[in-house]
Design an enzyme around this catalytic site. Structure first.
Site, PDB file in Angstrom:
ATOM      1  N   THR A 154      13.678  15.567  -4.565  1.00  0.00           N
ATOM      2  CA  THR A 154      13.050  13.834  -4.426  1.00  0.00           C
ATOM      3  C   THR A 154      11.763  13.435  -4.479  1.00  0.00           C
ATOM      4  O   THR A 154      11.393  13.338  -3.358  1.00  0.00           O
ATOM      5  CB  THR A 154      14.745  13.446  -3.998  1.00  0.00           C
ATOM      6  OG1 THR A 154      15.600  13.128  -4.905  1.00  0.00           O
ATOM      7  CG2 THR A 154      14.004  11.442  -3.989  1.00  0.00           C
ATOM      8  N   GLN A 179      18.309  18.949 -12.849  1.00  0.00           N
ATOM      9  CA  GLN A 179      19.754  19.097 -11.731  1.00  0.00           C
ATOM     10  C   GLN A 179      19.863  17.616 -12.363  1.00  0.00           C
ATOM     11  O   GLN A 179      19.746  16.265 -12.178  1.00  0.00           O
ATOM     12  CB  GLN A 179      18.961  18.519 -10.055  1.00  0.00           C
ATOM     13  CG  GLN A 179      20.403  18.573  -9.578  1.00  0.00           C
ATOM     14  CD  GLN A 179      19.484  18.896  -8.241  1.00  0.00           C
ATOM     15  OE1 GLN A 179      19.333  17.568  -8.139  1.00  0.00           O
ATOM     16  NE2 GLN A 179      20.233  19.554  -7.234  1.00  0.00           N
ATOM     17  N   HIS A 223      24.335  18.783  -9.557  1.00  0.00           N
ATOM     18  CA  HIS A 223      24.309  18.543  -8.461  1.00  0.00           C
ATOM     19  C   HIS A 223      25.866  18.369  -7.290  1.00  0.00           C
ATOM     20  O   HIS A 223      26.036  17.152  -7.495  1.00  0.00           O
ATOM     21  CB  HIS A 223      23.396  17.330  -8.015  1.00  0.00           C
ATOM     22  CG  HIS A 223      22.574  16.984  -6.790  1.00  0.00           C
ATOM     23  ND1 HIS A 223      23.449  17.754  -5.763  1.00  0.00           N
ATOM     24  CD2 HIS A 223      21.707  16.649  -6.272  1.00  0.00           C
ATOM     25  CE1 HIS A 223      22.714  17.390  -4.341  1.00  0.00           C
ATOM     26  NE2 HIS A 223      22.169  16.795  -4.773  1.00  0.00           N
ATOM     27  N   ASN A 252      25.351  18.721  -1.192  1.00  0.00           N
ATOM     28  CA  ASN A 252      24.226  16.747  -0.216  1.00  0.00           C
ATOM     29  C   ASN A 252      24.956  15.594   0.013  1.00  0.00           C
ATOM     30  O   ASN A 252      24.397  14.456   0.768  1.00  0.00           O
ATOM     31  CB  ASN A 252      23.011  16.544  -0.017  1.00  0.00           C
ATOM     32  CG  ASN A 252      22.259  18.620  -0.420  1.00  0.00           C
ATOM     33  OD1 ASN A 252      22.433  19.121   0.176  1.00  0.00           O
ATOM     34  ND2 ASN A 252      21.065  18.079  -0.872  1.00  0.00           N
ATOM     35  N   TYR A 277      26.686  14.036  -2.534  1.00  0.00           N
ATOM     36  CA  TYR A 277      26.979  13.240  -3.246  1.00  0.00           C
ATOM     37  C   TYR A 277      28.410  12.835  -3.817  1.00  0.00           C
ATOM     38  O   TYR A 277      28.773  13.465  -3.468  1.00  0.00           O
ATOM     39  CB  TYR A 277      25.398  12.942  -4.027  1.00  0.00           C
ATOM     40  CG  TYR A 277      24.171  13.550  -3.189  1.00  0.00           C
ATOM     41  CD1 TYR A 277      23.968  11.969  -3.494  1.00  0.00           C
ATOM     42  CD2 TYR A 277      23.353  14.483  -3.060  1.00  0.00           C
ATOM     43  CE1 TYR A 277      22.784  11.371  -2.316  1.00  0.00           C
ATOM     44  CE2 TYR A 277      22.303  13.823  -2.723  1.00  0.00           C
ATOM     45  CZ  TYR A 277      22.140  12.816  -1.863  1.00  0.00           C
ATOM     46  OH  TYR A 277      20.701  12.468  -1.200  1.00  0.00           O
ATOM     47  N   ASN A 337      24.303  12.983   5.701  1.00  0.00           N
ATOM     48  CA  ASN A 337      24.711  11.679   3.953  1.00  0.00           C
ATOM     49  C   ASN A 337      26.667  11.833   4.573  1.00  0.00           C
ATOM     50  O   ASN A 337      27.295  11.530   3.967  1.00  0.00           O
ATOM     51  CB  ASN A 337      25.268  11.879   2.731  1.00  0.00           C
ATOM     52  CG  ASN A 337      24.171  11.360   2.003  1.00  0.00           C
ATOM     53  OD1 ASN A 337      23.328  10.573   2.848  1.00  0.00           O
ATOM     54  ND2 ASN A 337      23.285  12.256   1.122  1.00  0.00           N
TER      55      ASN A 337
END
Ligand code: 8OZ
Length: 392
Positions: free
Chosen positions: A26, A100, A181, A184, A186, A241
């Site tokens: 990112t 991604q 994805h 992480n 999400y 996260n």
């Protein structure tokens, strides 16, 4: 140096020129308004085309899927045209690039949501910490996360459709494949993990249920691309996260085993000591490696990412049965990373202050070895940035 890391590797219809992958990173540098990739982004990716494979930065499949200021999307015609600049530049430089596909779920804020609505999630459980948004003046701002809204069961087909449309758009934009994805913290990872999924419908409870949305998404995007051009990224035991699961071995063992059935391009696993852009200490360093467990289950191409240097990467492919190694921060700071590793040359250090947002500084101006040695001309980067952004 000589190592199988530098050998070609067959991936679906492609032959990667080495086993070194540029990890998805990112960088929050899309054009505003509209979250549109630019020629500056294209130049940055093309600089890194000596990777065996590039995986694009996480790209939101819909406006609802955005969680950070200025990240690019793949849900409007302007974004597709912007990404075409990127894929053309990478291909002209001899590289391969997968996109991604990303939906952040609860890792968002009303400021980024359509009509200022609440972010969506499997369950109405907030994460701690701050969301990275742009304020009315377009300045970056950190604001507390809000409690997300739990998705209705009847809304889940629309989530699958968002990924499917984004997959079609990625095809139109000229990508060589896609990566789902599911790591992480999400949306898809929020469904997988017990700490964020307290649903009582067919998408919560047993691991089979928590993995259901991921499997539906994978099936849908394989329908667009063919499974040999689809990768999946997971982060078992990851804590970024606010994530966690009661029994990660059972969960990710199940997921890896189910993914065997698809015949994917690859499975991509983030090492648990990676939290976003940082390396953190493991709660129990003596615990059995979850990557090792997954290697024992998953029969296809396995890519790993997180904290690799040359020595660890060489050991992973030579001894641990890993097929591909993805590098994030090292590729960010070293556009010619494969050549530097081959020569055991010194590496540029990544500058954290320029990771997110901004322009060419800390983005396209990391020099190559040949530029540093005076064997290639060092461009005037400030001028280059101006020209690239002026060209649209
Ligand atoms: C760090 C900062 C922003 C986004 C991820 C897409 O963790 C990310 C991300 C990491 O996969």
């Amino acid at each position: 140096m000589s190592s199988p890391l530098f050998d070609p590797y067959p991936l679906g219809p492609y032959t990667l020129k080495n086993r070194l992958v540029m990890a998805p990173l990112t960088r929050s540098r899309s054009r505003q308004p509209g979250n549109i990739p630019t020629r500056l982004n294209a130049y940055y990716y093309a600089q890194r085309a000596s990777a065996g494979l590039i995986i694009s930065e996480a790209t939101q499949v819909s406006q609802q899927g955005q969680g950070y200021a200025w990240t690019p999307g793949i849900h409007t015609p302007e974004q597709v045209a912007g990404w075409r600049l990127v894929t053309d530049a990478v291909h002209a430089a001899g590289g391969l690039i997968f996109m991604q596909l990303w939906h952040v779920g609860r890792v968002s804020h009303p400021a980024l949501q359509p009509d200022g609505g609440l972010p969506v999630a499997p369950s109405a459980i907030p994460l701690q910490g701050m969301a990275f948004i742009a304020n009315e003046q377009g300045e970056p701002e950190l604001v507390p996360f809000v409690t997300p809204r739990a998705l209705e069961t009847a809304e889940l087909p629309d989530i699958v459709r968002q990924y499917q449309e984004a997959a079609r758009n990625a095809l139109t934009a000229g990508f060589d494949g896609i990566e789902v994805h599911a790591a992480n913290g999400y949306l898809l990872d929020q469904f997988l993990n017990s700490s964020t999924n307290q649903r009582t419908d067919d998408y919560g409870g047993l691991v089979e249920n928590r993995a259901r949305l991921l499997m539906e998404v994978v099936e849908a995007v394989c329908g667009v691309w063919g499974s040999e051009l689809v990768g999946v990224r997971l982060s078992p035991e990851g804590t970024f996260n606010d994530m966690g699961d009661d029994d990660p071995e059972a969960l990710f063992g199940h997921v890896a085993s189910r993914l065997n059935d698809f015949g994917l391009a690859y499975l991509h696993v983030v090492q648990p000591e990676i939290a976003g852009n940082a390396t953190v200490a493991l709660a129990d360093p003596n615990r059995r490696s979850i990557v090792k467990m997954i290697r024992g289950i998953y029969r296809g191409t396995l890519m790993v990412c997180g904290g690799y240097d040359y020595r660890k990467a060489a050991r992973a492919v030579e001894i641990e049965g890993i097929d591909l190694i993805a590098f994030g921060r090292l590729f960010l700071a070293n556009p010619d990373l494969p050549e530097r590793l081959r020569q055991a040359a010194p590496l540029n250090k990544p500058d954290e202050a320029t990771f997110y947002g901004g322009g060419g500084k800390g983005y396209i101006d990391y020099p190559t070895l040949r530029q540093q040695r005076g064997e290639a001309k060092l461009p005037d980067f400030a001028r280059l940035e101006r020209e690239l952004l002026a060209a649209g």
